[in-house]
Design a protein around this motif. Structure first.
Motif, PDB file in Angstrom:
ATOM      1  N   GLU A   1       3.842   9.491  34.961  1.00  0.00           N
ATOM      2  CA  GLU A   1       5.001   8.906  35.630  1.00  0.00           C
ATOM      3  C   GLU A   1       4.574   8.307  36.961  1.00  0.00           C
ATOM      4  O   GLU A   1       3.841   8.929  37.734  1.00  0.00           O
ATOM      5  CB  GLU A   1       6.073   9.978  35.833  1.00  0.00           C
ATOM      6  CG  GLU A   1       7.389   9.452  36.371  1.00  0.00           C
ATOM      7  CD  GLU A   1       8.465  10.536  36.411  1.00  0.00           C
ATOM      8  OE1 GLU A   1       9.651  10.184  36.558  1.00  0.00           O
ATOM      9  OE2 GLU A   1       8.112  11.726  36.300  1.00  0.00           O
ATOM     10  N   PHE A   2       5.035   7.087  37.260  1.00  0.00           N
ATOM     11  CA  PHE A   2       4.762   6.436  38.548  1.00  0.00           C
ATOM     12  C   PHE A   2       5.770   5.320  38.770  1.00  0.00           C
ATOM     13  O   PHE A   2       6.556   4.982  37.864  1.00  0.00           O
ATOM     14  CB  PHE A   2       3.319   5.897  38.623  1.00  0.00           C
ATOM     15  CG  PHE A   2       2.965   4.916  37.535  1.00  0.00           C
ATOM     16  CD1 PHE A   2       3.135   3.546  37.708  1.00  0.00           C
ATOM     17  CD2 PHE A   2       2.438   5.366  36.326  1.00  0.00           C
ATOM     18  CE1 PHE A   2       2.808   2.637  36.717  1.00  0.00           C
ATOM     19  CE2 PHE A   2       2.097   4.458  35.319  1.00  0.00           C
ATOM     20  CZ  PHE A   2       2.282   3.100  35.505  1.00  0.00           C
ATOM     21  N   THR A   3       5.769   4.755  39.949  1.00  0.00           N
ATOM     22  CA  THR A   3       6.686   3.657  40.278  1.00  0.00           C
ATOM     23  C   THR A   3       5.894   2.434  40.747  1.00  0.00           C
ATOM     24  O   THR A   3       4.784   2.566  41.280  1.00  0.00           O
ATOM     25  CB  THR A   3       7.683   4.041  41.388  1.00  0.00           C
ATOM     26  OG1 THR A   3       6.950   4.405  42.568  1.00  0.00           O
ATOM     27  CG2 THR A   3       8.561   5.210  40.951  1.00  0.00           C
ATOM     28  N   ILE A   4       6.476   1.268  40.518  1.00  0.00           N
ATOM     29  CA  ILE A   4       5.904   0.013  40.993  1.00  0.00           C
ATOM     30  C   ILE A   4       6.969  -0.716  41.804  1.00  0.00           C
ATOM     31  O   ILE A   4       8.094  -0.916  41.325  1.00  0.00           O
ATOM     32  CB  ILE A   4       5.440  -0.886  39.830  1.00  0.00           C
ATOM     33  CG1 ILE A   4       4.335  -0.188  39.023  1.00  0.00           C
ATOM     34  CG2 ILE A   4       4.936  -2.229  40.357  1.00  0.00           C
ATOM     35  CD1 ILE A   4       3.890  -0.984  37.800  1.00  0.00           C
ATOM     36  N   LYS A   5       6.630  -1.099  43.023  1.00  0.00           N
ATOM     37  CA  LYS A   5       7.543  -1.860  43.871  1.00  0.00           C
ATOM     38  C   LYS A   5       7.002  -3.276  44.028  1.00  0.00           C
ATOM     39  O   LYS A   5       5.811  -3.464  44.259  1.00  0.00           O
ATOM     40  CB  LYS A   5       7.683  -1.202  45.245  1.00  0.00           C
ATOM     41  CG  LYS A   5       8.289   0.191  45.199  1.00  0.00           C
ATOM     42  CD  LYS A   5       8.407   0.799  46.595  1.00  0.00           C
ATOM     43  CE  LYS A   5       9.017   2.184  46.527  1.00  0.00           C
ATOM     44  NZ  LYS A   5       9.133   2.797  47.871  1.00  0.00           N
ATOM     45  N   GLY A   6       7.882  -4.255  43.887  1.00  0.00           N
ATOM     46  CA  GLY A   6       7.429  -5.631  44.022  1.00  0.00           C
ATOM     47  C   GLY A   6       8.587  -6.605  44.076  1.00  0.00           C
ATOM     48  O   GLY A   6       9.758  -6.208  44.056  1.00  0.00           O
TER      49      GLY A   6
ATOM     50  N   HIS B   1      10.571   2.167  37.527  1.00  0.00           N
ATOM     51  CA  HIS B   1      10.189   3.550  37.237  1.00  0.00           C
ATOM     52  C   HIS B   1       9.505   3.573  35.873  1.00  0.00           C
ATOM     53  O   HIS B   1      10.124   3.236  34.864  1.00  0.00           O
ATOM     54  CB  HIS B   1      11.414   4.459  37.253  1.00  0.00           C
ATOM     55  CG  HIS B   1      12.077   4.529  38.591  1.00  0.00           C
ATOM     56  ND1 HIS B   1      11.734   5.469  39.531  1.00  0.00           N
ATOM     57  CD2 HIS B   1      13.040   3.753  39.156  1.00  0.00           C
ATOM     58  CE1 HIS B   1      12.469   5.289  40.623  1.00  0.00           C
ATOM     59  NE2 HIS B   1      13.263   4.249  40.421  1.00  0.00           N
ATOM     60  N   VAL B   2       8.229   3.934  35.862  1.00  0.00           N
ATOM     61  CA  VAL B   2       7.417   3.844  34.651  1.00  0.00           C
ATOM     62  C   VAL B   2       7.084   5.227  34.136  1.00  0.00           C
ATOM     63  O   VAL B   2       6.621   6.096  34.890  1.00  0.00           O
ATOM     64  CB  VAL B   2       6.107   3.067  34.926  1.00  0.00           C
ATOM     65  CG1 VAL B   2       5.294   2.920  33.642  1.00  0.00           C
ATOM     66  CG2 VAL B   2       6.411   1.712  35.541  1.00  0.00           C
ATOM     67  N   VAL B   3       7.307   5.459  32.836  1.00  0.00           N
ATOM     68  CA  VAL B   3       6.882   6.682  32.161  1.00  0.00           C
ATOM     69  C   VAL B   3       6.068   6.279  30.936  1.00  0.00           C
ATOM     70  O   VAL B   3       6.532   5.497  30.097  1.00  0.00           O
ATOM     71  CB  VAL B   3       8.085   7.554  31.740  1.00  0.00           C
ATOM     72  CG1 VAL B   3       7.606   8.745  30.908  1.00  0.00           C
ATOM     73  CG2 VAL B   3       8.836   8.051  32.965  1.00  0.00           C
ATOM     74  N   ILE B   4       4.839   6.776  30.856  1.00  0.00           N
ATOM     75  CA  ILE B   4       3.950   6.525  29.729  1.00  0.00           C
ATOM     76  C   ILE B   4       3.911   7.797  28.887  1.00  0.00           C
ATOM     77  O   ILE B   4       3.544   8.866  29.385  1.00  0.00           O
ATOM     78  CB  ILE B   4       2.525   6.162  30.204  1.00  0.00           C
ATOM     79  CG1 ILE B   4       2.575   5.012  31.220  1.00  0.00           C
ATOM     80  CG2 ILE B   4       1.642   5.824  29.016  1.00  0.00           C
ATOM     81  CD1 ILE B   4       3.113   3.729  30.677  1.00  0.00           C
TER      82      ILE B   4
END
Length: 376
Positions: free
Chosen positions: A320-325, A335-338
């Motif tokens: 789980e991690f986040t990307i801001k852009g 909000h990314v969940v692999i």
């Protein structure tokens, strides 16, 4: 017969000139531009009034635009960018028409009405359409608060004898104090007041509408996702997620993802992508996560990736991690969940505007963690 003693003239030349104009009107200096002469008697006070009127008008437009923007931004996220562009075009047209028509036919803007100054031609009358058009076109250069802060206009008013900005010089207009003009007719006054109060009513209605929209769209950060939910299953029937009833299928993304849902009234969406392990070959969860991260960051400008954490979803190992852009002119948080299952890898992506992420984060988290494979 009117008479001004020499002592009064020598000590108060500006007041003398103003009184001569007021007393003699059109008979004062038959071959002289009346408004040019009276404008020469002004000191720096006219600059302060003009500056105050410009700031008043700018705040009026800024406040009105914010209210209008709040209204259109809540309609749907799919049309967010076109609506943003359209709203800016509407603002530009309204700004241009505001000065062109009000100053051209009444000599006032709301700011000038408040600060008791008026745009006139050499005869002391409203300048008309053509002169107002010239003033308005040049206003975009010499009084634009976003372009040199209106400094060119200020310098021009200070150094010219008749206190004219560049637009006034080109159009042959003057900005004078209302007290120095002949009494205007009741009809003209009623028309000016009507325009003033109509603009105030429109602004007030926009403000009330914006407050109503914000009040109805507000969800406290601690609020739980509604218990009334529905499930969304992928086209192949292999996996699903659950979301509140105010979500629906996103037709723009449905063909590109296994599942694509969004809320059409608040800018939030969730997309689920799947890849077969067999097609990917011998690849670990961390390697797949890094590959997904690289692909996602390419979609955003000036993107930054948050720390990666390990988690589990319905017993499946996950990252789980986040990307801001930024995308176009807007800032988003993804909000990314692999997720790794026996035969597949999945990407569950929850999108929200950066300004709303704080109160949408929990809802996106709950939808993401509702993911599960469907076993037949």
């Amino acid at each position: 017969m009117y008479f001004l003693d020499e002592q009064h003239v020598s000590h108060n030349p500006q007041e003398t000139a103003r009184q001569m104009y007021i007393r003699h009107g059109q008979n004062y200096g038959a071959d002289t531009n009346r408004m040019a002469e009276i404008s020469k008697t002004y000191g720096n006070s006219t600059l302060y009034r003009r500056w105050g009127a410009t700031v008043f008008d700018f705040i009026f437009f800024l406040f009105g635009y914010i209210c209008f923007f709040i209204s259109v931004i809540q309609i749907t996220d799919r049309w967010f960018l076109p609506l943003a562009i359209a709203s800016r075009c509407i603002l530009l047209i309204a700004f241009f028409s505001y000065y062109l028509l009000l100053e051209g036919y009444t000599g006032y803007t709301l700011g000038k009405f408040v600060f008791r100054i008026k745009v006139v031609n050499g005869e002391g009358k409203p300048p008309g359409f053509l002169k107002s058009l010239i003033r308005t076109l040049l206003r975009l250069i010499d009084t634009n608060p976003l372009l040199m802060g209106g400094i060119p206009a200020g310098i021009s008013v200070l150094v010219t004898a008749s206190r004219q900005r560049i637009g006034d010089l080109a159009a042959g207009t003057y900005v004078v104090k209302v007290r120095d003009l002949e009494s205007i007719s009741k009809k003209t006054m009623k028309r000016s007041l009507f325009i003033f109060f109509t603009a105030m009513v429109i602004l007030g209605a926009s403000f009330v509408n914006a407050i109503f929209i914000l009040a109805n769209s507000y969800v406290p950060p601690e609020a739980l996702v509604s218990k009334k939910e529905q499930s969304y299953v992928s086209k192949d029937g292999r996996f699903q997620i659950t979301a509140p009833l105010d979500w629906s299928t996103d037709p723009d993304r449905e063909g590109k993802a296994g599942i694509a849902i969004f809320n059409p009234y608040i800018q939030k969406s969730v997309v689920v992508l799947s890849h077969s392990k067999k097609q990917l070959g011998n690849i670990t969860l961390q390697q797949y996560g890094k590959k997904a991260e690289n692909n996602l960051t390419k979609e955003w400008n000036l993107s930054s990736v948050g720390p990666v954490s390990n988690t589990t979803i319905h017993g499946y190992p996950a990252l789980e991690f986040t990307i801001k852009g930024k995308k176009d002119v807007d800032k988003y948080v993804t909000h990314v969940v692999i997720i790794k299952t026996e035969k597949n890898y999945y990407q569950v992506l929850g999108y929200a505007p950066a300004s709303k992420d704080g109160r949408l984060k929990k809802e996106l988290h709950d939808i993401t963690y509702s993911f599960r494979e469907v076993h037949h």
